[in-house]
Design an enzyme around this catalytic site. Structure first.
Site, mmCIF file in Angstrom:
data_model
loop_
_atom_site.group_PDB
_atom_site.id
_atom_site.type_symbol
_atom_site.label_atom_id
_atom_site.label_comp_id
_atom_site.label_asym_id
_atom_site.label_seq_id
_atom_site.Cartn_x
_atom_site.Cartn_y
_atom_site.Cartn_z
ATOM 1 N N GLY A 18 0.815 -1.193 0.000
ATOM 2 C CA GLY A 18 0.000 0.000 0.000
ATOM 3 C C GLY A 18 0.851 1.246 0.000
ATOM 4 N N ASP A 19 0.237 2.332 0.402
ATOM 5 C CA ASP A 19 0.895 3.632 0.486
ATOM 6 C C ASP A 19 1.695 3.657 1.784
ATOM 7 O OD1 ASP A 19 1.682 6.244 0.615
ATOM 8 O OD2 ASP A 19 -0.325 7.095 0.576
ATOM 9 N N LEU A 20 2.907 3.153 1.747
ATOM 10 C CA LEU A 20 3.730 3.029 2.945
ATOM 11 C C LEU A 20 4.520 4.295 3.253
ATOM 12 C CD1 LEU A 20 5.111 -0.571 2.333
ATOM 13 C CD2 LEU A 20 3.027 0.121 3.515
ATOM 14 N N ASN A 21 4.640 5.182 2.284
ATOM 15 C CA ASN A 21 5.448 6.400 2.455
ATOM 16 C C ASN A 21 6.824 6.081 3.022
ATOM 17 O OD1 ASN A 21 3.664 8.228 1.344
ATOM 18 N ND2 ASN A 21 2.630 8.603 3.278
ATOM 19 N N ASP A 74 4.781 3.644 -2.627
ATOM 20 C CA ASP A 74 3.826 2.547 -2.562
ATOM 21 C C ASP A 74 4.527 1.265 -2.987
ATOM 22 O OD1 ASP A 74 1.042 4.293 -2.588
ATOM 23 O OD2 ASP A 74 2.672 5.207 -3.720
#
Length: 135
Positions: A18-21, A74
């Site tokens: 996912g959007d883990l940054n 991501d």
């Protein structure tokens, strides 16, 4: 343990993403990464699918529009049972890939503008296809 239970255990698969940054330097500090495989890397690290946040292409964020800021924030990480339990070798190398789940394709999605002229998000999405080998 019966035969069916053993077959089910071998076929276990885990996907996390996912959007883990998270940036590469930060990821290097995470322990036990040798048990996980990065879908983008496993797909051959194609440059056209590298950056999920790319302000040179995606101008949804007005304050960042038309800059060269880009990052692979991501990600998809995956492992099967064999990768989940197999430790790294003494030399630091990863276990040999020998599992029933194989990455078949990886790509960015949401890279096309909508009818309103915007992208779905300031991040491009990820899509991965996996094949299950039942033999």
């Amino acid at each position: 343990m019966g035969k069916n239970e053993r077959q089910n255990e071998v076929a276990q698969f885990k996907l996390f993403g996912g959007d883990l940054n998270i940036r590469d330097a930060e990821l290097a500090k995470v322990t036990n990464m040798h048990t996980l495989r990065d879908a983008w890397i496993e797909s051959g690290s194609p440059k056209e699918h590298q950056y999920t946040w790319d302000m040179s292409l995606n101008d949804n964020l007005e304050n960042m529009a038309h800059t060269n800021a880009k990052c692979r924030f991501d990600r998809f990480f995956f492992c099967s049972k064999k990768h989940d339990v197999a430790p790294a070798f003494d030399d630091g190398s990863a276990p040999e890939a020998n599992d029933r789940f194989q990455l078949a394709a990886f790509q960015l999605i949401g890279t096309e503008r909508l009818g309103c002229g915007m992208f779905v998000s300031d991040h491009f999405g990820l899509m991965a296809d996996f094949h299950l080998n039942l033999t």
